[in-house]
Write a protein that holds these residues in place. Structure first.
Motif, PDB file in Angstrom:
ATOM      1  N   GLY A   1       0.770  -1.238   0.000  1.00 35.27           N
ATOM      2  CA  GLY A   1       0.000   0.000   0.000  1.00 35.27           C
ATOM      3  C   GLY A   1       0.798   1.283   0.000  1.00 35.27           C
TER       4      GLY A   1
ATOM      5  N   ASN B   1       3.640   1.881  -2.083  1.00 32.39           N
ATOM      6  CA  ASN B   1       4.265   2.161  -3.373  1.00 32.39           C
ATOM      7  C   ASN B   1       5.750   2.512  -3.226  1.00 32.39           C
ATOM      8  OD1 ASN B   1       4.240   2.316  -6.158  1.00 32.39           O
ATOM      9  ND2 ASN B   1       3.262   4.308  -6.236  1.00 32.39           N
TER      10      ASN B   1
ATOM     11  N   PRO C   1       5.953   7.865  -2.323  1.00 30.96           N
ATOM     12  CA  PRO C   1       5.382   6.871  -3.234  1.00 30.96           C
ATOM     13  C   PRO C   1       5.984   7.033  -4.624  1.00 30.96           C
ATOM     14  CG  PRO C   1       3.829   8.666  -2.942  1.00 30.96           C
ATOM     15  CD  PRO C   1       5.016   8.972  -2.065  1.00 30.96           C
TER      16      PRO C   1
ATOM     17  N   MET D   1       1.344   9.674   5.627  1.00 28.42           N
ATOM     18  CA  MET D   1       1.027   8.733   4.548  1.00 28.42           C
ATOM     19  C   MET D   1       0.043   7.688   5.042  1.00 28.42           C
ATOM     20  SD  MET D   1       3.953   8.821   1.929  1.00 28.42           S
ATOM     21  CE  MET D   1       3.088   7.574   1.130  1.00 28.42           C
ATOM     22  N   GLU D   2      -0.849   7.315   4.163  1.00 30.82           N
ATOM     23  CA  GLU D   2      -1.774   6.220   4.456  1.00 30.82           C
ATOM     24  C   GLU D   2      -1.650   5.178   3.361  1.00 30.82           C
ATOM     25  OE1 GLU D   2      -5.789   7.260   5.300  1.00 30.82           O
ATOM     26  OE2 GLU D   2      -5.204   9.049   6.408  1.00 30.82           O
ATOM     27  N   PRO D   3      -1.615   3.896   3.739  1.00 32.04           N
ATOM     28  CA  PRO D   3      -1.542   2.854   2.710  1.00 32.04           C
ATOM     29  C   PRO D   3      -2.741   2.925   1.777  1.00 32.04           C
ATOM     30  CG  PRO D   3      -1.115   1.945   4.881  1.00 32.04           C
ATOM     31  CD  PRO D   3      -1.599   3.351   5.080  1.00 32.04           C
ATOM     32  N   ARG D   4      -2.493   2.608   0.514  1.00 31.10           N
ATOM     33  CA  ARG D   4      -3.567   2.575  -0.491  1.00 31.10           C
ATOM     34  C   ARG D   4      -3.792   1.136  -0.905  1.00 31.10           C
ATOM     35  NH1 ARG D   4      -1.414   6.854  -4.725  1.00 31.10           N
ATOM     36  NH2 ARG D   4       0.529   5.904  -4.106  1.00 31.10           N
ATOM     37  N   ILE D   5      -5.024   0.729  -0.941  1.00 30.52           N
ATOM     38  CA  ILE D   5      -5.370  -0.639  -1.328  1.00 30.52           C
ATOM     39  C   ILE D   5      -5.043  -0.845  -2.798  1.00 30.52           C
ATOM     40  CG2 ILE D   5      -7.279  -2.270  -1.626  1.00 30.52           C
ATOM     41  CD1 ILE D   5      -8.568  -0.904   0.823  1.00 30.52           C
TER      42      ILE D   5
ATOM     43  N   ILE E   1      -1.956  -1.434  -4.037  1.00 28.66           N
ATOM     44  CA  ILE E   1      -0.591  -1.063  -4.430  1.00 28.66           C
ATOM     45  C   ILE E   1       0.382  -2.021  -3.784  1.00 28.66           C
ATOM     46  CG2 ILE E   1       1.200   0.672  -4.216  1.00 28.66           C
ATOM     47  CD1 ILE E   1      -0.874   2.791  -4.507  1.00 28.66           C
TER      48      ILE E   1
END
Length: 119
Positions: free
Chosen positions: A34, A36, A66, A113-117, A119
């Motif tokens: 998440g 990157n 990222p 930062m927040e994790p992204r689903i 990635i």
């Protein structure tokens, strides 16, 4: 003032290659789902008494995230790492990349930062 040194296309290609290194290559031990993360490992034999020493290394892992818009850069340098075991080597992928991964894991939240689903 800043000025562009490489084309947008070249930048996109290099960022893609760095991302692949973190996903599937020698930098995979620094990959965090998440975030990157991308990066490059480097392992160099040290010179001792004018000759390359097979068992003495200088390892580096340079990471950024990222990778779609690099904002944060991490640099981990391991000087003369000891092998983890007789079967695990002294390369940067085994020594410096995991350290970078742990640092990223412990710092991404206070960087906003927040994790992204996906990635």
């Amino acid at each position: 003032p800043a000025r562009r040194l490489v084309t947008e296309r070249t930048s996109a290609i290099v960022r893609h290659l760095y991302r692949l290194s973190a996903e599937k290559g020698s930098g995979r031990r620094a990959n965090i789902s998440g975030l990157n993360v991308g990066g490059k490992t480097g392992t160099a034999e040290k010179v001792v008494n004018g000759r390359y020493a097979k068992n003495r290394n200088f390892n580096v892992f340079a990471a950024a995230m990222p990778m779609d818009d690099p904002t944060y850069v991490y640099l981990v340098i391991v000087d003369d790492p000891a092998p983890k075991s007789a079967t695990r080597g002294q390369t940067a992928g085994v020594t410096a990349a995991p350290v970078a991964g742990e640092i990223i894991r412990k710092t991404f939240t206070f960087l906003g930062m927040e994790p992204r689903i996906g990635i």
